[in-house]
Write a protein that holds these residues in place. Structure first.
Motif, PDB file in Angstrom:
ATOM      1  N   ALA A  44       0.825  -1.205   0.000  1.00  0.00           N
ATOM      2  CA  ALA A  44       0.000   0.000   0.000  1.00  0.00           C
ATOM      3  C   ALA A  44       0.861   1.257   0.000  1.00  0.00           C
ATOM      4  O   ALA A  44       0.581   2.219  -0.744  1.00  0.00           O
ATOM      5  N   TRP A  45       1.910   1.266   0.794  1.00  0.00           N
ATOM      6  CA  TRP A  45       2.747   2.462   0.900  1.00  0.00           C
ATOM      7  C   TRP A  45       3.597   2.693  -0.347  1.00  0.00           C
ATOM      8  O   TRP A  45       3.968   3.830  -0.639  1.00  0.00           O
ATOM      9  N   GLU A  46       3.897   1.642  -1.075  1.00  0.00           N
ATOM     10  CA  GLU A  46       4.664   1.830  -2.310  1.00  0.00           C
ATOM     11  C   GLU A  46       3.941   2.772  -3.264  1.00  0.00           C
ATOM     12  O   GLU A  46       4.575   3.563  -3.970  1.00  0.00           O
ATOM     13  N   HIS A  47       2.630   2.689  -3.281  1.00  0.00           N
ATOM     14  CA  HIS A  47       1.833   3.488  -4.226  1.00  0.00           C
ATOM     15  C   HIS A  47       1.209   4.716  -3.568  1.00  0.00           C
ATOM     16  O   HIS A  47       0.377   5.381  -4.190  1.00  0.00           O
ATOM     17  N   ASP A  48       1.610   5.023  -2.339  1.00  0.00           N
ATOM     18  CA  ASP A  48       1.099   6.194  -1.625  1.00  0.00           C
ATOM     19  C   ASP A  48       2.136   7.310  -1.723  1.00  0.00           C
ATOM     20  O   ASP A  48       3.192   7.241  -1.085  1.00  0.00           O
ATOM     21  N   PRO A  49       1.872   8.359  -2.496  1.00  0.00           N
ATOM     22  CA  PRO A  49       2.883   9.415  -2.661  1.00  0.00           C
ATOM     23  C   PRO A  49       3.192  10.154  -1.372  1.00  0.00           C
ATOM     24  O   PRO A  49       4.239  10.803  -1.268  1.00  0.00           O
ATOM     25  N   ALA A  50       2.311  10.055  -0.380  1.00  0.00           N
ATOM     26  CA  ALA A  50       2.559  10.741   0.888  1.00  0.00           C
ATOM     27  C   ALA A  50       3.664  10.063   1.684  1.00  0.00           C
ATOM     28  O   ALA A  50       4.317  10.697   2.519  1.00  0.00           O
ATOM     29  N   VAL A  51       3.877   8.780   1.444  1.00  0.00           N
ATOM     30  CA  VAL A  51       4.902   8.032   2.184  1.00  0.00           C
ATOM     31  C   VAL A  51       6.191   8.053   1.374  1.00  0.00           C
ATOM     32  O   VAL A  51       6.293   7.452   0.313  1.00  0.00           O
ATOM     33  N   ARG A  52       7.176   8.756   1.908  1.00  0.00           N
ATOM     34  CA  ARG A  52       8.473   8.848   1.230  1.00  0.00           C
ATOM     35  C   ARG A  52       9.508   7.883   1.807  1.00  0.00           C
ATOM     36  O   ARG A  52      10.449   7.501   1.132  1.00  0.00           O
ATOM     37  N   THR A  53       9.327   7.511   3.079  1.00  0.00           N
ATOM     38  CA  THR A  53      10.273   6.647   3.775  1.00  0.00           C
ATOM     39  C   THR A  53       9.504   5.694   4.680  1.00  0.00           C
ATOM     40  O   THR A  53       8.514   6.088   5.288  1.00  0.00           O
ATOM     41  N   VAL A  54       9.952   4.453   4.761  1.00  0.00           N
ATOM     42  CA  VAL A  54       9.383   3.476   5.695  1.00  0.00           C
ATOM     43  C   VAL A  54      10.389   3.246   6.815  1.00  0.00           C
ATOM     44  O   VAL A  54      11.592   3.089   6.565  1.00  0.00           O
ATOM     45  N   VAL A  55       9.905   3.239   8.059  1.00  0.00           N
ATOM     46  CA  VAL A  55      10.763   2.999   9.219  1.00  0.00           C
ATOM     47  C   VAL A  55      10.227   1.795   9.985  1.00  0.00           C
ATOM     48  O   VAL A  55       9.038   1.731  10.295  1.00  0.00           O
ATOM     49  N   LEU A  56      11.113   0.849  10.290  1.00  0.00           N
ATOM     50  CA  LEU A  56      10.763  -0.327  11.077  1.00  0.00           C
ATOM     51  C   LEU A  56      11.318  -0.183  12.482  1.00  0.00           C
ATOM     52  O   LEU A  56      12.510   0.059  12.676  1.00  0.00           O
ATOM     53  N   THR A  57      10.442  -0.349  13.476  1.00  0.00           N
ATOM     54  CA  THR A  57      10.856  -0.288  14.876  1.00  0.00           C
ATOM     55  C   THR A  57      10.236  -1.465  15.632  1.00  0.00           C
ATOM     56  O   THR A  57       9.352  -2.154  15.121  1.00  0.00           O
ATOM     57  N   GLY A  58      10.688  -1.669  16.855  1.00  0.00           N
ATOM     58  CA  GLY A  58      10.135  -2.706  17.708  1.00  0.00           C
ATOM     59  C   GLY A  58       9.572  -2.106  18.976  1.00  0.00           C
ATOM     60  O   GLY A  58      10.154  -1.170  19.543  1.00  0.00           O
ATOM     61  N   ALA A  59       8.445  -2.632  19.442  1.00  0.00           N
ATOM     62  CA  ALA A  59       7.838  -2.154  20.685  1.00  0.00           C
ATOM     63  C   ALA A  59       8.611  -2.686  21.889  1.00  0.00           C
ATOM     64  O   ALA A  59       9.219  -3.747  21.837  1.00  0.00           O
ATOM     65  N   GLY A  60       8.576  -1.919  22.965  1.00  0.00           N
ATOM     66  CA  GLY A  60       9.262  -2.340  24.175  1.00  0.00           C
ATOM     67  C   GLY A  60      10.716  -1.926  24.178  1.00  0.00           C
ATOM     68  O   GLY A  60      11.250  -1.436  23.186  1.00  0.00           O
ATOM     69  N   ALA A  61      11.377  -2.188  25.314  1.00  0.00           N
ATOM     70  CA  ALA A  61      12.744  -1.717  25.502  1.00  0.00           C
ATOM     71  C   ALA A  61      13.796  -2.780  25.232  1.00  0.00           C
ATOM     72  O   ALA A  61      14.990  -2.489  25.301  1.00  0.00           O
ATOM     73  N   ARG A  62      13.365  -4.003  24.893  1.00  0.00           N
ATOM     74  CA  ARG A  62      14.344  -5.091  24.836  1.00  0.00           C
ATOM     75  C   ARG A  62      14.924  -5.335  23.450  1.00  0.00           C
ATOM     76  O   ARG A  62      16.038  -5.841  23.340  1.00  0.00           O
ATOM     77  N   GLY A  63      14.174  -5.019  22.390  1.00  0.00           N
ATOM     78  CA  GLY A  63      14.761  -5.252  21.090  1.00  0.00           C
ATOM     79  C   GLY A  63      13.790  -5.093  19.947  1.00  0.00           C
ATOM     80  O   GLY A  63      12.580  -4.942  20.142  1.00  0.00           O
ATOM     81  N   LEU A  64      14.345  -5.153  18.747  1.00  0.00           N
ATOM     82  CA  LEU A  64      13.524  -5.072  17.541  1.00  0.00           C
ATOM     83  C   LEU A  64      12.727  -6.348  17.336  1.00  0.00           C
ATOM     84  O   LEU A  64      11.502  -6.319  17.182  1.00  0.00           O
TER      85      LEU A  64
END
Length: 358
Positions: A44-64
């Protein structure tokens, strides 16, 4: 399920689409629905001009991400012969290839624990950021499995025999060594990640990185390169162990102990997969090989036994079969590289890797 309970959270802020792995109690271990959700969102984001960058994060303090949900793999082998796991890997490996060729910048915050499947959803990205808290590993041989998710492709590209060392021993490394091995691109202090995320909402990643990147803490692998490169260049796992035991260095003795505790079959299959990966060409071809190996592991005894010993019963005393390196034959290893009983994975190389139609 409320939005906060969703195992993958998605949001768009300014120019950034953020994916958050959201199973902190399970160290954000990947499930099949999570893989599908990430893939659908990237489409979906590939074809969404509003999204220029994708960021991957992990919830919590222990890790991705601590990897795939191996408890589910164990239960699937016991109850269903592994069919669900094979289906999961098919979609997961497609996702790994998708990330590697995603047409927009894909930025992975590899903060904290990043292992197994967590490497697959991060280390194929465009910009891979590690912190002082990063602990990265491919520990599969310790559970009777083999590095997958493109791990044999990545580790085969590491300098000298560092990749072989990491693949066979499963030892975790920090930021400096992750950078040295080509598994990451930049070091950013963990405390600055929120500000980097904010900056990405308004500017392109390559325009803001310089304001956040710092010098990583020193790694430890370079100090051991002489014995690592000598020992792990051997043609067989038996010879690697002999060279480690004969080096007289405490760290090499520890590496030998790690190998002797791992699945003998997994060690030999891993070495064969690593040695063969460069000749296969692109990531997609290596993922196809890894799929064959992974599916074969489902019908071999060591995977279920390794997960049992490490995760289910936690007795840490797996009963490997065969029990020694000498008992693992060339035919035993070759079986892992044969086409799976079901449909093999065949990926076309392109911006959005798809399975080759039959």
């Amino acid at each position: 399920m409320t939005a906060s309970d969703d195992p993958v959270l998605t949001e768009v802020t300014g120019r950034t689409g953020r994916l958050t792995l959201n199973r902190p109690r399970a160290l954000n271990a990947l499930t099949h629905p999570m893989v599908r959700r990430i893939a659908e969102t990237l489409d979906a984001w590939e074809h969404d001009p509003a999204v220029r960058t994708v960021v991957l994060t992990g919830a919590g303090a222990r890790g991705l991400c601590a990897g795939g949900d191996i408890r589910a793999v164990h239960d699937d082998i016991r109850a269903g012969g592994g069919a669900a796991s094979a289906a999961f890997w098919r979609d997961e490996y497609r996702l790994n290839a998708r990330i590697a060729r995603y047409p927009k910048p894909y930025v992975a915050f590899m903060d904290g624990i990043v292992m197994g499947g967590g490497v697959g959803v991060s280390a194929h990205g465009t910009v891979r950021i590690v912190t002082e808290r990063t602990r990265l590993a491919m520990p599969e041989t310790g559970i009777g499995f083999v590095p997958d998710v493109g791990g044999t492709h990545l580790l085969a590209l590491a300098p000298g025999e560092l990749g072989t060392y990491l693949a066979l021993t499963g030892q975790p490394v920090g930021a400096g060594d992750a950078l040295r091995c080509g598994l990451a691109d930049h070091f950013v202090p963990a405390g600055r990640l929120p500000d980097l995320l904010t900056a990405l909402a308004g500017r392109d990643v390559h325009d803001v990185l310089a304001d956040f990147v710092g010098e990583a803490p020193p790694g430890r692998l370079d100090a051991h390169r002489a014995w690592i490169d000598h020992a792990f260049a051997a043609d067989t796992v038996e010879e690697i162990v002999d060279r480690l035991l004969g080096s007289g260095r405490p760290a090499a003795q520890e590496a030998a102990a790690a190998l002797l505790a791992a699945s003998p079959t997994s060690l030999k299959v891993t070495l064969a997969a690593l040695r063969g990966a460069p000749g296969l060409g692109p990531l997609e071809a290596v993922l196809e090989q890894e799929y064959r190996v992974s599916c074969a592991a489902l019908s071999a005894p060591d995977l279920a036994e390794g997960i049992r010993a490490q995760v289910i019963d936690k007795d840490r005393t797996p009963r490997w079969s065969p029990a020694s390196l000498a008992e693992v034959t060339d035919d035993d290893v070759a079986r892992f590289f044969a086409p799976p009983a079901g449909r093999p994975l065949r990926l076309a190389t392109g911006a959005a890797p798809q399975e080759v139609p039959w």
